[in-house]
Write an enzyme that holds these catalytic residues in place. Structure first.
Site, PDB file in Angstrom:
ATOM      1  N   SER A 412     -61.335  43.389  81.061  1.00  0.00           N
ATOM      2  CA  SER A 412     -60.685  43.294  79.755  1.00  0.00           C
ATOM      3  C   SER A 412     -59.455  42.401  79.812  1.00  0.00           C
ATOM      4  CB  SER A 412     -60.306  44.684  79.258  1.00  0.00           C
ATOM      5  OG  SER A 412     -59.556  45.355  80.239  1.00  0.00           O
ATOM      6  N   HIS A 433     -67.229  41.869  77.479  1.00  0.00           N
ATOM      7  CA  HIS A 433     -66.186  42.887  77.356  1.00  0.00           C
ATOM      8  C   HIS A 433     -66.581  43.889  76.264  1.00  0.00           C
ATOM      9  CE1 HIS A 433     -61.800  43.961  76.111  1.00  0.00           C
ATOM     10  NE2 HIS A 433     -62.336  44.889  76.874  1.00  0.00           N
ATOM     11  N   GLU A 445     -66.786  41.293  73.090  1.00  0.00           N
ATOM     12  CA  GLU A 445     -66.150  39.996  73.351  1.00  0.00           C
ATOM     13  C   GLU A 445     -66.964  39.320  74.446  1.00  0.00           C
ATOM     14  OE1 GLU A 445     -61.312  39.816  72.640  1.00  0.00           O
ATOM     15  OE2 GLU A 445     -62.020  40.645  74.507  1.00  0.00           O
ATOM     16  N   ASN A 483     -57.065  42.092  73.597  1.00  0.00           N
ATOM     17  CA  ASN A 483     -55.962  42.680  74.347  1.00  0.00           C
ATOM     18  C   ASN A 483     -54.743  41.775  74.391  1.00  0.00           C
ATOM     19  OD1 ASN A 483     -57.115  45.130  74.813  1.00  0.00           O
ATOM     20  ND2 ASN A 483     -57.987  44.581  76.790  1.00  0.00           N
TER      21      ASN A 483
END
Ligand code: COA
Length: 707
Positions: A412, A433, A445, A483
């Site tokens: 991540s 992800h 992702e 993130n």
């Protein structure tokens, strides 16, 4: 002249065939063509009945969403006018449905006298997902034809129903196996022969028997939490209630008013933006979408923990066999047992049969030996988030996997290019992800490394669709899109607690704005220790700010890891989250240590700083080419981080309030927050440029390459 609708006479039946691929969106051109063809059928003395069918892969996907907001929506013949014309036909009209009949497509069919469909057809009124109500008679005709309860369910949920269900409730008159257009011709003949009557809806009253006085109030209440923040679901209920009260023509007029009121709202713009963003997200600059994909018949997963197990379930659910590899027998058994527990819980809720539970479990094979991955077409690793651990895993994968296998990391935050560098086949390495819980969350992702081959990307996109995920392709940087945006948002949330807001106030301001969960409650859920570990891995980047998430570090030092220890930013009694004066005291203590002035903080400041930072970071991400388009950032935050869909995502929100206001807020806070402001409140050059040029994020052309 247009060829959008073909006119053909088959004996005494006029056949009107819609032909606007891919899905006959009812833009002005198609509406005009259908209107003209319909008039011709009325005037055609040899035509005694009319069939409306489609030559494309669907009967009709509804109004042309791309026209909304432009004058074309209301250019005659409008969709309501077209439906009214069908309803007023002098000759019986049969709709022949296949594929989908959605939105305006179903409304067209409802204005016909008879409806016939093949078994694969799905029928629905999904306008609520676009922030709208059905605006061409759906809310008035559907309750007349199929009853109030079903109409309310279909219109407020937007979920399509099967042709079989539609037949059971009288929405479809006939279900066929053969070509629906051919079947509709025979059906129209039969109707003429038997002298079947026309069936205009104006002649039908809504059956309100059995509805209590409080029926609609109860329906509104029942929608409650599920639709919190959304305007359209309640507007849908209003419109159906009008259908019970008013004759058809007056009801249609009310429906139009309500539709128009919805159309001109930020919510409708936001939800339509997400509709198109989802479709654009599958277009990857520089990658030909026709690039042949690699076959994925068997998948390997390394790591049977929460993440690995959740990822494995996605593939088993799609019928793809999975080999789960762990180092310890106990961990493997635990992982498989957890998966079984999830499936059995679904079976108890009636979502799966016992047989399906066993079928899915049978697709999952455990192994303690990674050579079991030798024949996997795709391997996803879901091991501990450390580059060293990833090195070991990828070196092994390089050694044991067959040539051409796709090697995916579920990292991540880590550098995918470094991970690809651990192998001799960086072209086969990609990031997948998944978001936790991986069997539930829709977002995926897809991280495109510098060397990732085009066919690996097209394969990942296709696979995402197979397992029901929403893919967004992103480039390599710390945290990728989701993130990375989280980082400054969460930083502000932590800092505001030092400046005087309580955790409950910070979270409350953001849930009040529409976020599904406040950031500090989210840290408690995900684990204060997890956040701490991420910071540990990048202390250098944050060292210049001594206040950086310091309260998180102190909570960690106190063993307050969040929900799992019963204490974090809050204290927990069972599942109940309660404010904790100790945290306020800790915040005051840290503030005193660092010389941070504590003050009253308004909710507006909390939202402006946290959301402003989201927007600013996303602007940098776009500028760097890590995301291709603003809609991609929005999709990630709406589908992975609980940003309200009715706001359309952080950048859609910025466009709605105006980039100039976002910029002004950032500059105001920079000036006000002194040295801290100077440190973090630097407007993104892209944001500044947009303001200078008077443009919006949505006006940006997609990036052409990802760095
Ligand atoms: N208006 C304008 N364009 C539409 C559309 C509509 N109602 N429905 C689909 N499209 C476009 C899509 O944007 C896509 O265009 P693109 O290829 O340029 O990206 C194309 O048609 C195919 O749609 P897609 O969703 O990729 O195909 P699909 O087969 O997976 O799904 C539908 C087809 C019709 C089920 C789906 O597109 C859908 O749900 N459409 C919206 C239906 C709706 O809400 N109608 C009510 C309008 S008020």
């Amino acid at each position: 002249m247009t060829d959008a609708v073909h006119y053909q006479r088959e004996g005494r039946i006029a056949v009107l065939t819609l032909d606007r691929p891919p899905i006959n969106a009812l833009g002005h051109e198609l509406r005009s063509a259908l209107h003209d063809a319909f008039r011709r059928a009325q005037e055609d003395a040899g035509a005694e009945a009319i069939v409306i069918a489609s030559r494309t892969r669907a009967f009709c996907g509804g109004a042309d969403i791309g026209e909304f907001g432009s004058e074309l929506t209301w250019r005659s013949p409008t969709l309501p006018e077209l439906c009214d014309a069908l309803e007023a036909s002098a000759k019986p009209v049969v709709a022949a449905l296949h594929g989908v009949a959605l939105g305006g497509g179903l409304e067209l069919a409802l204005a016909c006298d008879y409806r016939l469909a093949d078994a694969g057809t799905r029928l629905g009124l999904p306008e609520v997902h676009l922030g709208l109500i059905p605006g061409a008679g759906g809310t008035q005709r559907l309750p007349r034809i199929a009853g109030v309860a079903l109409a309310l369910e279909m219109i407020t949920s937007g979920k399509p129903i099967s042709a079989a269900k539609a037949q059971a409730i009288g929405l479809i008159d006939r279900l066929v196996d053969e070509d629906p257009q051919v079947a509709a011709l025979a059906y129209a003949e039969e109707l003429l022969e038997t002298g079947a009557p026309r069936r205009p809806c104006a002649g039908i009253n809504v059956d309100t028997s059995g509805l209590g006085d409080d029926h609609f109030a109860e329906v509104r209440e029942g929608l409650g939490a599920k639709t919190q923040g959304y305007v359209a679901p309640l507007a849908c209920v209003d419109a159906v209630e009008e259908a019970c009260r008013l004759p058809l023509d007056a009801g249609l007029a009310r429906e139009r008013e309500i539709f128009q009121a919805c159309l001109d709202t930020p919510q409708a713009r936001a939800q339509q933006h997400l509709f198109f963003a989802e479709r654009q997200a599958t277009r990857v600059p520089g990658v030909d979408p026709a690039t042949p994909t690699r076959p994925i018949a068997r998948v390997g997963i390394i790591g049977a923990g929460t993440m690995g197990g959740g990822i494995a379930m996605n593939f088993a659910n799609a019928g793809i066999p999975v080999t789960l590899v762990e180092r310890e027998a106990a961990a493997l058994e635990r992982g498989l047992a957890t998966i079984r527990k999830h499936y059995e819980a679904s079976a108890r809720k009636g979502r799966l049969s016992e047989a399906q539970v066993e079928e899915r479990m049978a697709l999952l094979e455990g192994s303690l030996d990674d050579t079991a991955l030798a024949d996997a077409d795709l391997v996803v690793e879901a091991v501990f988030e450390s580059l060293e651990v990833k090195r070991q895993v990828f070196e092994r994968l390089d050694a044991v996997c067959k040539p051409g296998a796709i090697l995916a990391s579920n990292t991540s935050t880590l550098d995918l290019d470094a991970i690809a560098g651990f192998t001799r086949r960086p072209q086969d390495v990609i990031g997948l992800h998944f978001f936790s819980p991986a069997n539930v969350m829709r977002l995926l992702e897809i991280v495109r490394g510098a060397a990732t081959a085009d066919d690996v990307i097209t394969t990942a996109l296709k696979l995402a669709r197979t397992i029901g995920k929403l893919p967004v392709v992103v480039g390599v940087c710390f945290g990728f899109v989701g993130n990375r945006m989280l980082e400054p948002y969460a930083r502000e949330a932590h800092r505001l607690v030092l400046e005087g807001a309580s955790p409950a106030q910070v979270d409350g301001a953001l849930t009040g704005f529409g976020l599904a969960m406040g950031p500090l409650a989210m840290y408690d859920l995900a684990g204060i220790d997890v956040g701490y570990q991420v910071r540990e891995s990048r202390r250098e980047a944050i060292a210049h700010d001594p206040s950086y998430n310091l309260i998180g570090d102190r909570l960690y030092a106190l063993g307050r890891y969040g929900q799992k220890t019963g204490r974090g930013f809050y204290r927990y009694e069972g599942r109940e989250r309660l404010p904790d004066p100790e945290v306020d005291a800790l915040a005051a203590e840290i503030a005193a240590e660092l010389g941070i002035e504590r003050r009253e903080i308004g909710d507006e400041e909390i939202v402006a700083r946290c959301v402003g930072m989201l927007v600013n970071e996303a602007a940098d991400i776009l500028e760097e080419g890590i995301a291709y388009r603003s809609g991609d950032c929005d999709l990630v935050w709406v589908n992975g981080y609980g940003f309200p869909a009715w706001r359309g995502g952080p950048l859609r929100y910025a466009d709605e309030i105006g980039p100039a206001r976002v910029l002004a807020d950032i500059e105001r806070h920079r000036d006000r927050l002194g040295a801290y402001g100077e440190m973090w409140f630097t407007p993104s050059p892209l944001l500044r440029r947009l303001v200078d040029e008077g443009r919006a994020f949505a006006d940006l052309a997609p990036a052409t390459a990802v760095s």
